[in-house]
Design an enzyme around this catalytic site. Structure first.
Site, mmCIF file in Angstrom:
data_model
loop_
_atom_site.group_PDB
_atom_site.id
_atom_site.type_symbol
_atom_site.label_atom_id
_atom_site.label_comp_id
_atom_site.label_asym_id
_atom_site.label_seq_id
_atom_site.Cartn_x
_atom_site.Cartn_y
_atom_site.Cartn_z
ATOM 1 N N THR A 42 -5.405 -7.198 10.906
ATOM 2 C CA THR A 42 -5.780 -5.941 10.061
ATOM 3 C C THR A 42 -5.374 -4.623 10.822
ATOM 4 O O THR A 42 -4.763 -3.695 10.422
ATOM 5 C CB THR A 42 -7.299 -5.664 10.168
ATOM 6 N N ARG B 92 -1.873 -14.363 4.596
ATOM 7 C CA ARG B 92 -2.608 -13.550 5.779
ATOM 8 C C ARG B 92 -1.582 -13.662 6.937
ATOM 9 O O ARG B 92 -1.757 -12.767 7.823
ATOM 10 C CB ARG B 92 -3.965 -14.216 5.819
ATOM 11 N N ASN C 56 -2.166 0.238 6.831
ATOM 12 C CA ASN C 56 -1.450 -0.929 7.272
ATOM 13 C C ASN C 56 -0.673 -1.673 6.397
ATOM 14 O O ASN C 56 -0.609 -3.161 6.368
ATOM 15 C CB ASN C 56 -2.692 -1.914 7.962
ATOM 16 N N LYS D 78 0.723 -1.162 0.045
ATOM 17 C CA LYS D 78 -0.023 0.038 -0.100
ATOM 18 C C LYS D 78 0.840 1.321 0.122
ATOM 19 O O LYS D 78 2.010 1.213 0.372
ATOM 20 C CB LYS D 78 -1.004 -0.047 1.340
ATOM 21 N N PHE E 6 -15.442 3.737 6.991
ATOM 22 C CA PHE E 6 -13.999 3.919 6.456
ATOM 23 C C PHE E 6 -13.744 4.002 5.094
ATOM 24 O O PHE E 6 -12.869 4.092 4.363
ATOM 25 C CB PHE E 6 -13.071 3.135 7.280
ATOM 26 N N TYR F 94 -12.402 -2.304 -3.690
ATOM 27 C CA TYR F 94 -12.974 -2.326 -2.197
ATOM 28 C C TYR F 94 -14.381 -2.165 -2.234
ATOM 29 O O TYR F 94 -14.977 -1.731 -1.156
ATOM 30 C CB TYR F 94 -12.344 -1.297 -1.223
ATOM 31 N N ARG G 83 2.388 -6.134 9.282
ATOM 32 C CA ARG G 83 1.735 -5.052 9.688
ATOM 33 C C ARG G 83 2.226 -4.746 11.289
ATOM 34 O O ARG G 83 2.300 -3.388 11.359
ATOM 35 C CB ARG G 83 0.119 -5.548 9.794
#
Ligand code: IDP
Ligand code: MG
Length: 140
Positions: A93, A87, A114, A11, A59, A51, A104
């Site tokens: 998250t 994951r 994150n 990200k 959010f 998304y 993270r």
């Protein structure tokens, strides 16, 4: 164990801090192979579509804005149980809940920023990979 593919996104908070290599190192050291990868700037429309499942969450608008705030690296990771393995490597998250050594925990700035996205099921992995890559882009 089944060989799977999953979609990963590094990200904007992570690309901004030049962490692409550090994050990829965690993937590779855990046995996942990066079989496709490109650095792109998402449009707002792309982020909103990607998304869309979260469109009713409070959010959603902030998240789409954040995801377009800088470059992202979209990638296909391949390996045994790649979806759940990724994951695990990512961590929870919310970075405050993430285990030591996860991406993270080590790198995330906040619940929103994150550092990584990862598909949450094989079905979604297939859909999300197809969103960014064609079959000939992926070299296993
Ligand atoms: P995931 O990325 O661990 O699968 P999701 O619940 O699918 O988590 O949420 C997608 C992304 O939306 C998260 O990675 C995070 O960037 C953001 N997000 C999730 N929950 C919140 C929240 O409560 N506040 C702000 N951003 C959030
Ligand atoms: Mg998710």
């Amino acid at each position: 164990m089944a060989t799977e593919r999953t979609l990963s996104i590094i990200k904007p908070d992570a690309t901004r801090r030049n962490l692409t290599g550090a994050i990829n190192k965690k993937f590779e050291e855990s046995g996942l192979r990066i079989v496709a990868q490109k650095r792109i700037k998402l449009t707002l429309e792309q982020a909103q579509q990607f998304y869309f499942v979260h469109k009713d969450r409070p959010f959603y608008n902030d998240l789409c804005s954040f995801m377009t705030s800088g470059p992202v690296v979209v990638q296909v990771l391949e390996g045994d149980n790649a979806v759940s393995k990724n994951r695990d490597i990512m961590g929870a998250t919310n970075p405050e809940d993430a285990e030591a050594g996860t991406v993270r925990k080590d790198f995330a700035e906040s619940l929103e920023a994150n550092s990584v996205h990862g598909s949450d099921s094989q079905e979604n992995a297939f859909i999300e990979i197809s969103y960014f890559f064609s079959a000939t882009d992926i070299v296993g």
